[in-house]
Design a protein around this motif. Structure first.
Motif, PDB file in Angstrom:
ATOM      1  N   CYS A   1       0.850  -1.201   0.000  1.00 59.62           N
ATOM      2  CA  CYS A   1       0.000   0.000   0.000  1.00 59.62           C
ATOM      3  C   CYS A   1       0.882   1.246   0.000  1.00 59.62           C
ATOM      4  CB  CYS A   1      -0.835   0.089   1.277  1.00 59.62           C
ATOM      5  SG  CYS A   1      -1.952  -1.271   1.514  1.00 59.62           S
ATOM      6  N   GLY A   2       0.326   2.354  -0.469  1.00 52.35           N
ATOM      7  CA  GLY A   2       0.972   3.667  -0.351  1.00 52.35           C
ATOM      8  C   GLY A   2       2.351   3.706  -0.987  1.00 52.35           C
ATOM      9  N   THR A   3       3.277   4.320  -0.269  1.00 44.45           N
ATOM     10  CA  THR A   3       4.645   4.448  -0.772  1.00 44.45           C
ATOM     11  C   THR A   3       5.280   3.075  -1.001  1.00 44.45           C
ATOM     12  OG1 THR A   3       4.988   6.631   0.125  1.00 44.45           O
ATOM     13  CG2 THR A   3       6.940   5.254  -0.030  1.00 44.45           C
ATOM     14  N   SER A   4       4.937   2.111  -0.170  1.00 44.31           N
ATOM     15  CA  SER A   4       5.485   0.756  -0.341  1.00 44.31           C
ATOM     16  C   SER A   4       5.047   0.171  -1.682  1.00 44.31           C
ATOM     17  CB  SER A   4       5.006  -0.161   0.784  1.00 44.31           C
ATOM     18  OG  SER A   4       5.394   0.367   2.019  1.00 44.31           O
TER      19      SER A   4
ATOM     20  N   SER B   1       5.932  -3.778   3.385  1.00 43.42           N
ATOM     21  CA  SER B   1       5.266  -2.886   4.344  1.00 43.42           C
ATOM     22  C   SER B   1       6.292  -2.381   5.338  1.00 43.42           C
ATOM     23  CB  SER B   1       4.155  -3.651   5.082  1.00 43.42           C
ATOM     24  OG  SER B   1       3.631  -2.863   6.111  1.00 43.42           O
ATOM     25  N   GLN B   2       6.474  -1.086   5.363  1.00 47.33           N
ATOM     26  CA  GLN B   2       7.395  -0.473   6.315  1.00 47.33           C
ATOM     27  C   GLN B   2       7.071  -0.954   7.734  1.00 47.33           C
ATOM     28  OE1 GLN B   2       8.252   1.748   9.457  1.00 47.33           O
ATOM     29  NE2 GLN B   2       6.275   2.405   8.667  1.00 47.33           N
ATOM     30  N   SER B   3       5.810  -0.764   8.130  1.00 48.76           N
ATOM     31  CA  SER B   3       5.406  -1.068   9.502  1.00 48.76           C
ATOM     32  C   SER B   3       5.198  -2.553   9.740  1.00 48.76           C
ATOM     33  CB  SER B   3       4.089  -0.354   9.816  1.00 48.76           C
ATOM     34  OG  SER B   3       3.077  -0.826   8.930  1.00 48.76           O
TER      35      SER B   3
ATOM     36  N   THR C   1       0.088  -2.967   8.238  1.00 45.57           N
ATOM     37  CA  THR C   1      -1.005  -2.443   7.412  1.00 45.57           C
ATOM     38  C   THR C   1      -2.049  -3.547   7.200  1.00 45.57           C
ATOM     39  OG1 THR C   1       0.526  -0.934   6.379  1.00 45.57           O
ATOM     40  CG2 THR C   1      -1.504  -1.356   5.183  1.00 45.57           C
TER      41      THR C   1
ATOM     42  N   VAL D   1       5.262  10.954   9.221  1.00 41.87           N
ATOM     43  CA  VAL D   1       4.180  10.150   8.653  1.00 41.87           C
ATOM     44  C   VAL D   1       4.454   9.827   7.182  1.00 41.87           C
ATOM     45  CG1 VAL D   1       1.741  10.281   7.960  1.00 41.87           C
ATOM     46  CG2 VAL D   1       2.403  10.761  10.316  1.00 41.87           C
TER      47      VAL D   1
ATOM     48  N   ALA E   1       6.473   8.536   4.313  1.00 42.00           N
ATOM     49  CA  ALA E   1       7.622   7.617   4.243  1.00 42.00           C
ATOM     50  C   ALA E   1       8.695   8.165   3.303  1.00 42.00           C
ATOM     51  CB  ALA E   1       7.147   6.258   3.746  1.00 42.00           C
TER      52      ALA E   1
ATOM     53  N   GLN F   1      13.396   0.034   1.088  1.00 46.05           N
ATOM     54  CA  GLN F   1      12.589  -0.964   0.370  1.00 46.05           C
ATOM     55  C   GLN F   1      13.145  -1.228  -1.022  1.00 46.05           C
ATOM     56  OE1 GLN F   1       8.831   1.033   0.687  1.00 46.05           O
ATOM     57  NE2 GLN F   1       8.178  -0.154   2.455  1.00 46.05           N
TER      58      GLN F   1
ATOM     59  N   GLU G   1       0.580  14.640   0.110  1.00 43.78           N
ATOM     60  CA  GLU G   1       0.490  14.258   1.526  1.00 43.78           C
ATOM     61  C   GLU G   1       0.861  15.392   2.465  1.00 43.78           C
ATOM     62  OE1 GLU G   1       1.611   9.704   2.473  1.00 43.78           O
ATOM     63  OE2 GLU G   1       3.220  10.848   1.546  1.00 43.78           O
TER      64      GLU G   1
ATOM     65  N   ALA H   1      -2.403   8.813   8.765  1.00 45.09           N
ATOM     66  CA  ALA H   1      -1.780   8.095   9.882  1.00 45.09           C
ATOM     67  C   ALA H   1      -0.660   7.268   9.283  1.00 45.09           C
ATOM     68  CB  ALA H   1      -2.789   7.187  10.557  1.00 45.09           C
ATOM     69  N   LYS H   2       0.373   7.076  10.040  1.00 50.18           N
ATOM     70  CA  LYS H   2       1.520   6.359   9.483  1.00 50.18           C
ATOM     71  C   LYS H   2       1.221   4.890   9.240  1.00 50.18           C
ATOM     72  CE  LYS H   2       6.381   6.074   9.380  1.00 50.18           C
ATOM     73  NZ  LYS H   2       6.379   6.582   8.000  1.00 50.18           N
TER      74      LYS H   2
ATOM     75  N   VAL I   1      -1.723   2.134   8.883  1.00 55.13           N
ATOM     76  CA  VAL I   1      -3.165   2.000   8.682  1.00 55.13           C
ATOM     77  C   VAL I   1      -3.583   0.580   9.081  1.00 55.13           C
ATOM     78  CG1 VAL I   1      -5.037   2.195   6.997  1.00 55.13           C
ATOM     79  CG2 VAL I   1      -3.116   3.771   6.910  1.00 55.13           C
TER      80      VAL I   1
HETATM   81  C1  G6P Z   1       0.131   4.945   5.255  1.00 56.63           C
HETATM   82  C2  G6P Z   1       1.333   5.863   5.397  1.00 56.63           C
HETATM   83  C3  G6P Z   1       2.226   5.761   4.153  1.00 56.63           C
HETATM   84  C4  G6P Z   1       2.605   4.287   3.911  1.00 56.63           C
HETATM   85  C5  G6P Z   1       1.373   3.390   3.823  1.00 56.63           C
HETATM   86  C6  G6P Z   1       1.753   1.908   3.815  1.00 56.63           C
HETATM   87  O1  G6P Z   1      -0.693   5.420   4.243  1.00 56.63           O
HETATM   88  O2  G6P Z   1       0.912   7.212   5.575  1.00 56.63           O
HETATM   89  O3  G6P Z   1       3.397   6.527   4.347  1.00 56.63           O
HETATM   90  O4  G6P Z   1       3.334   4.215   2.720  1.00 56.63           O
HETATM   91  O5  G6P Z   1       0.537   3.590   4.969  1.00 56.63           O
HETATM   92  O6  G6P Z   1       2.346   1.587   5.035  1.00 56.63           O
HETATM   93  P1  G6P Z   1       3.296   0.349   5.262  1.00 56.63           P
HETATM   94  O7  G6P Z   1       3.661   0.404   6.718  1.00 56.63           O
HETATM   95  O8  G6P Z   1       2.482  -0.869   4.927  1.00 56.63           O
HETATM   96  O9  G6P Z   1       4.460   0.498   4.365  1.00 56.63           O
END
Ligand code: G6P
Length: 608
Positions: free
Chosen positions: A300-303, A347-349, A352, A398, A400, A407, A488, A602-603, A605
């Protein structure tokens, strides 16, 4: 997406909770609150706004106590108000809890409770949990929590206090992250590790459905069937300075400037004698790697944009059929992963919700699943077959930035490794590419030194309302990421298109007020992109070109040129993304935006 924290021990709980909430504020920041046990009572304080607003209130009330739970909210059910802010209590004030997640059957539960006379104070799904718990409790907390789990559908990480039980708070988790911490005479819980770092590095991760009782220096854990489990304690290798801004005005700027170092740590120990070696982390034998025909990358997102960059080189260096998808789409389509599929979940976190669900789906269909994540103990990392860590250190802003760099570095190493194992990439080619990859940290730092010229450019265009970002081939995902960063954090509308696609619609938007940021490194598609620049220029749009050092031709066609050092055409994303991050940062700063905590975002999700 909402941050929760809990503490019991000899320190003043409100101080520990506030510190933890500040470190979790990236997860949500529309309201905040805490409950503290004080002289036998459960005192609740909540406030709309940021954690700093809560902090003022806590100081005014001189709240003190040695046990408490806290919350910073990103609203889902119920608007932003004091009533809807957490913690929530039952109507007799015996239980208080904070929640991260969504209770899907809360309407049914609420109707049942209202029919039996319960009065609700908020519009949240969370209040249903605490009112229900109060009615299930018959003097045994574990028994009540087991019954509660049976009734709840959806996702939750919960920290709960019972007025009758001193020195212990309770935690549950299903689908939302929760980490427990322990130190001599102290116990903690939090949605994420940075909240614990000032106090302890000894943590234990709750698994799906588990229940914990956290007391002073002691963690007790049970499964969702009530069976006691022995939890392994992990030692976190992040250090607290990594979670501080140092001399930078914003975390985002600090993290952008850390990218050379992130590349070095991500590459370290994985490149030996001109070859990629991931064998100690992945342990794949040639037979397994040879059995894969398809590669599904989901994020998702930047990932997701990092995955789109990697798609280009994976297609080039391996013979796998590569498919990249957004997790919230992948999980609901007929994606057909099977035993021939390597599933890569970026996924950074690692938390997600959609990416987790996509992984579970692919795994249930027989795919071999790999997580590319920055968080070692995350849910994603614990559920997959294998993990490739980014080693970017904690990212607090927030938006990335450095994790995108980590990544793409990890995914490039994976592409080279697969190319070698499947014998689709020659040793000489691998060697040549790695030679240049090892120079990238330095070239990223050279690019960062040019920040002032990017700040000046942002100064000229800070009043614009719309931007178009264009790129071809491997620069197209960079255009997407550049536009996303601008949207963003500076709230400027920005669309990104594959340059060749501009004529099929977005060209209608072009006029002198709409600048076109074109990513045009010296690569095989350079001349094609140059033609697209001409088309935009003919519509009198200012052309901002992101080009390679030594490219003199571009100056004739662009209103302004941002430059990056030369690198191999497959590696340009490592450099071209950096000026776009800086451009978004300076645009946001000049426009007076809240850079590290953009509105509505939110960082992590953790809900669908
Ligand atoms: C949110 C953050 C983004 C991030 C995305 C995916 O939308 O604001 O910066 O890229 O989630 O998050 P992840 O932790 O899965 O890379």
């Amino acid at each position: 997406m909402c941050g929760i924290v809990g503490y019991v021990g000899m320190r003043n709980a409100p101080d520990v909770l506030l510190e933890g909430l500040k470190r979790l504020e990236y997860r949500g920041y529309d309201s905040a609150g805490m409950a503290v046990r004080s002289a036998g009572r459960l005192e609740v304080i909540k406030e709309v706004g940021k954690v700093a607003d809560l902090e003022r209130l806590v100081a005014e009330r001189q709240l003190e106590g040695s046990q408490g739970i806290g919350h910073t909210r990103w609203a889902t059910h119920g608007g932003v108000s004091v009533d809807n802010a957490h913690p929530h209590c039952d109507d007799c004030g015996n239980f208080v809890l904070v929640h991260n997640g969504i209770i899907e059957n809360y309407m049914d539960l609420r109707e049942e409770l209202e029919a039996s006379g319960v009065q609700f104070c908020s519009e949240t799904d969370t209040e249903v949990i605490v009112q229900l718990l109060a009615r299930l409790y018959r003097g045994d907390m574990l028994e009540a929590l087991l019954k509660l789990i049976e009734k709840l559908r959806g996702s939750y990480a919960l920290a709960i206090m019972n007025r009758e039980i001193e020195d212990t708070f309770y935690c549950l988790r299903k689908g939302s992250p929760l980490v427990l911490g322990v130190a001599d005479g102290e116990g903690f819980c939090a949605s994420d590790v940075p909240a614990l770092l000032p106090y302890t590095r000894q943590v234990a991760y709750l698994e799906e459905g588990e229940i914990a009782a956290v007391s002073k220096g002691l963690l007790q854990v049970w499964t969702s069937e009530g069976v006691a489990v022995e939890k392994a304690i992990s030692i976190i290798d992040w250090d607290i300075s990594m979670t501080e801004k140092a001399a930078y005005p914003h975390f985002m700027l600090k993290e952008i400037h850390e990218q050379g170092a992130v590349l070095r740590t991500t590459l370290k120990g994985r490149v030996e004698n001109g070859r990629v070696d991931l064998s100690s982390e992945l342990g794949w034998d040639p037979e397994l790697v040879g059995s894969w025909k398809k590669l599904h990358i989901v994020a998702c997102g930047t990932s997701f944009y990092a995955a789109l960059v990697a798609e280009r080189v994976l297609e080039k260096w391996t013979d796998l059929e590569v498919k990249v998808d957004i997790a919230s789409e992948y999980r609901y389509r007929h994606s057909r992963a099977d035993a021939d599929t390597l599933g890569v979940f970026v996924s950074q976190s690692g938390e997600t919700a959609d990416t987790l669900a996509a992984q579970r789906l692919a795994r249930s269909q027989g795919a071999h699943c790999l997580a590319v994540t920055n968080v070692r103990g995350s849910t994603l990392a614990r559920e997959v077959h294998d993990v490739l860590l980014l080693k970017a250190g904690p990212e607090i802003g927030v938006a990335a930035t450095k994790t995108f760099m980590g990544q793409i570095a990890a995914l490039y190493l994976l592409a080279l490794y697969l190319g070698r194992m499947r014998e689709t990439l020659t040793a000489a080619e691998e060697n040549r590419l790695l030679d240049e990859i090892l120079r990238l940290p330095y070239k990223v730092e050279v690019t960062l030194e040019r920040e002032e010229s990017i700040r000046e450019l942002a100064g000229k265009y800070a009043d614009r309302k719309d931007f178009l970002f264009l790129g071809r081939g491997i620069s197209f995902p960079i255009a997407l990421e550049g536009a996303l960063k601008l949207k963003e954090i500076s709230y400027v509308h920005a669309e990104a298109y594959a340059a060749g696609e501009m004529k099929h619609g977005p060209i209608a938007l072009l006029e002198p007020a709409v600048p076109v940021m074109t990513i045009i490194p010296r690569d095989g598609l350079y001349e094609k992109t140059l033609s697209n620049i001409q088309e935009a220029k003919a519509r009198r749009s200012p052309i901002l070109a992101l080009a390679t050092d030594g490219d003199d031709l571009i100056t004739k066609h662009a209103s302004a040129v941002i430059r990056v050092p030369w690198t191999d055409e497959d590696l340009t994303p490592f450099l071209t993304v950096v000026p776009l991050q800086l451009f978004a940062y300076h645009m946001a700063k000049l426009r007076g935006c809240e850079i590290d905590q953009p509105r509505n975002l939110a960082k992590s999700v953790t809900v669908e």
